[in-house]
Design a protein around this motif. Structure first.
Motif, PDB file in Angstrom:
ATOM      1  N   UNK A 234      -0.707  28.895 116.897  1.00 42.95           N
ATOM      2  CA  UNK A 234      -1.093  27.499 116.725  1.00 42.95           C
ATOM      3  C   UNK A 234      -0.028  26.575 117.307  1.00 42.95           C
ATOM      4  N   UNK A 235       1.251  26.898 117.064  1.00 38.82           N
ATOM      5  CA  UNK A 235       2.326  26.074 117.621  1.00 38.82           C
ATOM      6  C   UNK A 235       2.275  26.048 119.141  1.00 38.82           C
ATOM      7  N   UNK A 236       1.764  27.125 119.740  1.00 37.99           N
ATOM      8  CA  UNK A 236       1.738  27.196 121.203  1.00 37.99           C
ATOM      9  C   UNK A 236       0.724  26.227 121.804  1.00 37.99           C
ATOM     10  N   UNK A 237      -0.041  25.548 120.950  1.00 36.73           N
ATOM     11  CA  UNK A 237      -0.918  24.497 121.462  1.00 36.73           C
ATOM     12  C   UNK A 237      -0.113  23.376 122.101  1.00 36.73           C
ATOM     13  N   UNK A 238       1.146  23.218 121.650  1.00 29.17           N
ATOM     14  CA  UNK A 238       1.913  22.072 122.108  1.00 29.17           C
ATOM     15  C   UNK A 238       3.241  22.425 122.765  1.00 29.17           C
ATOM     16  N   UNK A 239       3.655  23.673 122.694  1.00 29.36           N
ATOM     17  CA  UNK A 239       4.921  24.047 123.311  1.00 29.36           C
ATOM     18  C   UNK A 239       4.908  25.526 123.646  1.00 29.36           C
TER      19      UNK A 239
END
Length: 330
Positions: A234-239
């Protein structure tokens, strides 16, 4: 359906559930994690590099040879690649030592005085460099005064870097700590990850050699690993997120568990198949230099010497550079 697929399916469901719950909460509180001010958004040109990252290279003596398609970067090239990038490391002491060796390279002034391409051993491998905040806080961080993340290291990127970029290290030895701090905190994730361009997750060795400390009475290791990987997805959606497979303790009794743990993590990340979430198989790369007379040792049995840490730095740099090239050439 194979029984082996059940944990992966569970991880996908956890990611979907976390995403839905989190976005629901952020909309209510007007705090936006994944589209926060100054936060780099994922670009469609970023390609998934997981499959090529199963290649681990080879060794001649104590010199690592990158696999075909990857390269060995000079200090100057490495500095240029990380110029303008904020980096967050989450990990145990093996992660901290690698992170601080990386910062030493980026920050090096060249003790030899004439050629900045030559980095002294002192700048990347001395205890004063890699053991910062090891047993006590010798370098305080004022960035998150009221949070209980332990001996956080937060530094500005060296002078000359583009923008106001940072180099951050959050010490979390066990995956259960990452799950607790990041999954169950409504404020920790947006505060810690805001304006970060690259997250490196460097945990695992404690799960093998100090499993009793990492044990969660309400869960088990595979469930916790699934939940953390789902959170990172989920964090990889933005970084960009890079998972580093674990290195090995000098005692061979922990080898099988570490290999199994590493394979399972890579399989799970491959299953998600996300463009901004990948891994480097550092454990696989340094395996030939982990046991017996061939081991490149650190100061204690779970730690590795500088050469294996430099391998990790090179592997991460390959990921960052190849993703940059994929965007530049698209």
């Amino acid at each position: 359906m194979s029984p082996r697929q059940f944990p992966l399916i569970r991880a996908v469901l956890v990611a979907l559930l976390f995403s839905c719950v989190y976005f629901s909460k952020t909309l209510q509180s007007d705090v936006v994690l994944f589209i926060s001010p100054g936060h780099s958004q994922p670009k469609g040109c970023v390609e998934n590099l997981s499959r090529i990252n199963r290649d681990v290279g080879s060794w001649i003596g104590n010199t690592w040879i990158p696999p075909k398609g990857q390269k060995y970067y000079s200090a100057g090239e490495l500095k240029d690649i990380f110029n303008g990038i904020s980096v967050l490391w989450i990990g145990d002491s093996t992660g901290r030592r690698s992170a601080l060796s990386m910062y030493g390279i980026i920050n090096a002034t060249s003790a030899l005085g004439s050629d900045p391409q030559h980095i002294s051993i002192e700048e990347v491998d001395s205890p004063s460099v890699i053991d910062t905040n090891r047993r006590s806080v010798t370098e305080s961080c004022q960035k998150w005064k009221n949070d209980t993340f332990g001996h956080i290291i937060c530094r500005a990127m060296p002078p000359g870097s583009k923008g106001r970029k940072e180099f951050l290290i959050v010490p979390l030895a066990c995956l259960k700590g990452t799950k607790k701090k990041f999954l169950h905190s409504e404020i920790a994730v947006p505060k810690i990850t805001r304006n970060v361009d690259l997250i490196v997750v460097a945990q695992g060795i404690w799960e093998a050699v100090r499993a009793h400390d990492c044990h969660d009475p309400n869960s088990n290791f595979t469930t916790i690993q699934d939940d953390v990987i789902a959170l990172l997805a989920v964090l990889s959606k933005s970084t960009r997120v890079v998972w580093r497979t674990s290195g090995f303790d000098a005692r061979e009794g922990y080898k099988a568990h570490t290999l199994s743990m590493n394979r399972r993590a890579m399989d799970a990340i491959d299953y998600f198949d996300l463009p901004n979430f990948t891994y480097v198989d550092w454990g696989g790369a340094i395996l030939p230099r982990c046991f017996g007379k061939d081991r490149i040792s650190g100061d204690i049995k779970p730690h590795h010497g500088f050469e294996p840490r430099l391998v990790l730095i090179q592997m991460i740099t390959n990921v960052v550079h190849q993703q940059h090239l994929a965007c530049h050439n698209s």
